[in-house]
Design a protein around this motif. Structure first.
Motif, PDB file in Angstrom:
ATOM      1  N   ARG A   1       0.853  -1.189   0.000  1.00 53.57           N
ATOM      2  CA  ARG A   1       0.000   0.000   0.000  1.00 53.57           C
ATOM      3  C   ARG A   1       0.886   1.236   0.000  1.00 53.57           C
ATOM      4  N   THR A   2       0.628   2.133  -0.936  1.00 56.33           N
ATOM      5  CA  THR A   2       1.422   3.349  -1.045  1.00 56.33           C
ATOM      6  C   THR A   2       0.528   4.569  -0.871  1.00 56.33           C
ATOM      7  N   GLY A   3       1.153   5.684  -0.537  1.00 58.02           N
ATOM      8  CA  GLY A   3       0.449   6.957  -0.517  1.00 58.02           C
ATOM      9  C   GLY A   3      -0.464   7.151   0.662  1.00 58.02           C
ATOM     10  N   ARG A   4      -1.618   7.785   0.409  1.00 58.15           N
ATOM     11  CA  ARG A   4      -2.426   8.283   1.519  1.00 58.15           C
ATOM     12  C   ARG A   4      -3.855   8.526   1.056  1.00 58.15           C
TER      13      ARG A   4
ATOM     14  N   LYS B   1      -2.735  16.080   2.475  1.00 56.78           N
ATOM     15  CA  LYS B   1      -1.283  16.236   2.423  1.00 56.78           C
ATOM     16  C   LYS B   1      -0.630  14.979   2.978  1.00 56.78           C
ATOM     17  N   GLY B   2       0.626  14.742   2.607  1.00 52.14           N
ATOM     18  CA  GLY B   2       1.353  13.596   3.121  1.00 52.14           C
ATOM     19  C   GLY B   2       2.690  13.451   2.429  1.00 52.14           C
ATOM     20  N   VAL B   3       3.781  13.420   3.222  1.00 54.72           N
ATOM     21  CA  VAL B   3       5.123  13.336   2.636  1.00 54.72           C
ATOM     22  C   VAL B   3       5.970  12.285   3.342  1.00 54.72           C
ATOM     23  N   ALA B   4       5.327  11.229   3.845  1.00 52.11           N
ATOM     24  CA  ALA B   4       6.064  10.209   4.594  1.00 52.11           C
ATOM     25  C   ALA B   4       6.791   9.265   3.635  1.00 52.11           C
ATOM     26  N   GLY B   5       8.118   9.264   3.723  1.00 51.01           N
ATOM     27  CA  GLY B   5       8.918   8.323   2.942  1.00 51.01           C
ATOM     28  C   GLY B   5       8.995   8.665   1.465  1.00 51.01           C
TER      29      GLY B   5
END
Length: 455
Positions: A177-180, A184-188
């Motif tokens: 599972r990728t993303g969000r 907003k979201g900038v993890a990894g």
């Protein structure tokens, strides 16, 4: 073969496994020309994530390549089968799982048709902007795989801007599972963007979280006729430099205008050398169109025709929507190129393409997402004529070389697939290709996912 089928049937219903030699060849290729396609060993049509995982585990255990497919409307050979492969058609995974008006998101399976999603979210007052020309047939999974664009990209951008998160089955059957789902979201690392445009070479997209926008007002359009492609391109540059935000800014050259007239009796003036179509979905669209009309006139337009209402706008835009079909009718076959250049070099691209048509004695019509600098030169030829076919292939390569020489890219939205492998290497260079191959190896060390595509 018996072992493969026995293992597939352990996790798939009988109807989802197709071996009929009268049927499997129909899954061999997409709509690209000049692209070799093999004969699949089997076609599978899973309906669940677990079934896709089972297919990939089976393929890994037996070391059999897998070619993922959507509706096969692509134009680069990215969905072409290889000999003895498993064709993994995702068209049966066609559910819209969720539409959130608060989060402005949709969660969909990969087989959802673009137009079906667009209409579904419109019922909630929302808008999914990416609109490839094949939107009535193409699937969201295919759009993600090839990073599709469309007519409204000049304002709203391409598919990549609307993919927030993905569920991806990896080559060994694990689920990533990728993303969000958040705004907003900038993890990894941004693995979501990595999969967009990867053409099924890194994993199988089985679910996507897509961003939506509020539905805009209905757009109004105008058509402007020009005595030269250079004058039309000057108008395009003037529109963009003025800070205007058209929802559509499309261009058709003389060959395309005449083809559209021949097909649909559109009544377009055949004396025009270039036709520019502009549309706005802003609150004051008439004022914006008036501003564009003035810029077109200043750039040398011989006539500017604004639409009075939505119905008239739709008639104007119908000419652009039928362009590829009209060019198809000129000769038995076409090759559709997809070269994107900086807007400031658009006139050079069109004039250069016209010169290539003369050099190779071919009919080449150009329709373009002019606001993006994304041109679609369409080479028309007869595949039964060996000499004409050879000239068509040479002209196709000459057009890509021209695009690169003008600081552009070999594809703006169609992808690389089989058709442009050699040209991708030229554009990226040896270090770029080496890096991309390293990424491919990290996700697919056995090289089972869509082998032979990209590089």
């Amino acid at each position: 073969m018996d072992d493969l089928l026995a293992r597939l049937h352990e996790g798939l219903p009988n109807a989802a496994v197709i071996t009929d030699p009268q049927v499997t060849p129909s899954y061999a290729s997409d709509m690209a020309g000049f692209c070799a396609a093999g004969t699949p060993a089997v076609v599978v049509l899973p309906r669940t994530v677990e079934q896709v995982q089972h297919v990939m585990r089976t393929a890994t255990a037996l070391r059999i390549p897998v070619v993922p497919q959507g509706a096969r409307t692509g134009l680069s050979g990215a969905a072409n089968a290889s000999d003895g492969c498993i064709v993994l058609s995702l068209t049966a995974m066609d559910r819209i799982l969720e539409i959130s008006t608060v989060d402005r998101t949709a969660v969909v399976e990969p087989g959802v048709v673009n137009a079906v999603l667009s209409r579904a979210v419109a019922e909630h007052g929302l808008f999914y902007p990416p609109d490839p020309s094949s939107w009535e047939q193409c699937t969201i999974g295919g759009n993600i795989g090839t990073a599709s664009g469309g007519l409204c990209c000049v304002k709203y951008g391409v598919t990549a801007e609307y993919v927030l998160g993905l569920d991806v089955v990896l080559a060994d059957g694990r689920l990533l599972r990728t993303g969000r789902r958040t705004a907003k979201g900038v993890a990894g690392y941004d693995l979501t963007r990595l999969f967009v445009g990867s053409e099924g070479t890194l994993g199988i997209v089985v679910q996507a979280v897509l961003a939506l926008r509020p539905a805009p007002p209905r757009q109004l359009a105008l058509a402007a006729e020009f005595p030269s492609a250079a004058a039309a391109c000057a108008a395009v540059c003037a529109v963009m430099e003025a800070g205007l935000t058209p929802s559509l800014l499309e261009l058709m050259d003389r060959t395309t205008v005449r083809a559209v007239n021949a097909l649909g009796r559109m009544g377009l003036p055949e004396s025009t050398e270039a036709l520019l179509l502009a549309a706005f979905d802003t609150p004051d669209a008439p004022a914006d169109l008036a501003a564009v009309a003035a810029l077109c006139t200043a750039a040398g337009a011989s006539a500017v025709v604004p639409a009075d209402d939505e119905a008239e706008s739709e008639l104007l835009l119908q000419a652009r929507r039928t362009a590829l079909t009209a060019l198809d009718a000129l000769r038995p076959a076409t090759m559709i190129d997809d070269v994107c250049v900086p807007r400031s070099r658009l006139a050079e691209m069109l004039d250069g393409t016209s010169e290539i048509a003369r050099k190779y004695a071919l009919t080449i019509g150009v329709c373009a997402h002019a606001g993006d600098g994304n041109t679609h030169p369409v080479v028309c030829f007869d595949p039964a004529d060996a000499d004409e076919t050879a000239r068509a292939r040479e002209s196709f390569d000459a057009i890509m070389a021209l695009g690169l020489a003008l600081g552009g890219t070999i594809t703006g939205e169609h992808g690389v697939g089989v058709l442009k492998k050699e040209w991708l290497a030229r554009e990226l260079g040896p270090v770029g290709i080496e890096t991309q191959r390293a990424v491919k190896h990290a996700f697919d060390p056995l090289g089972l996912l869509n082998p032979g595509k990209l590089f």
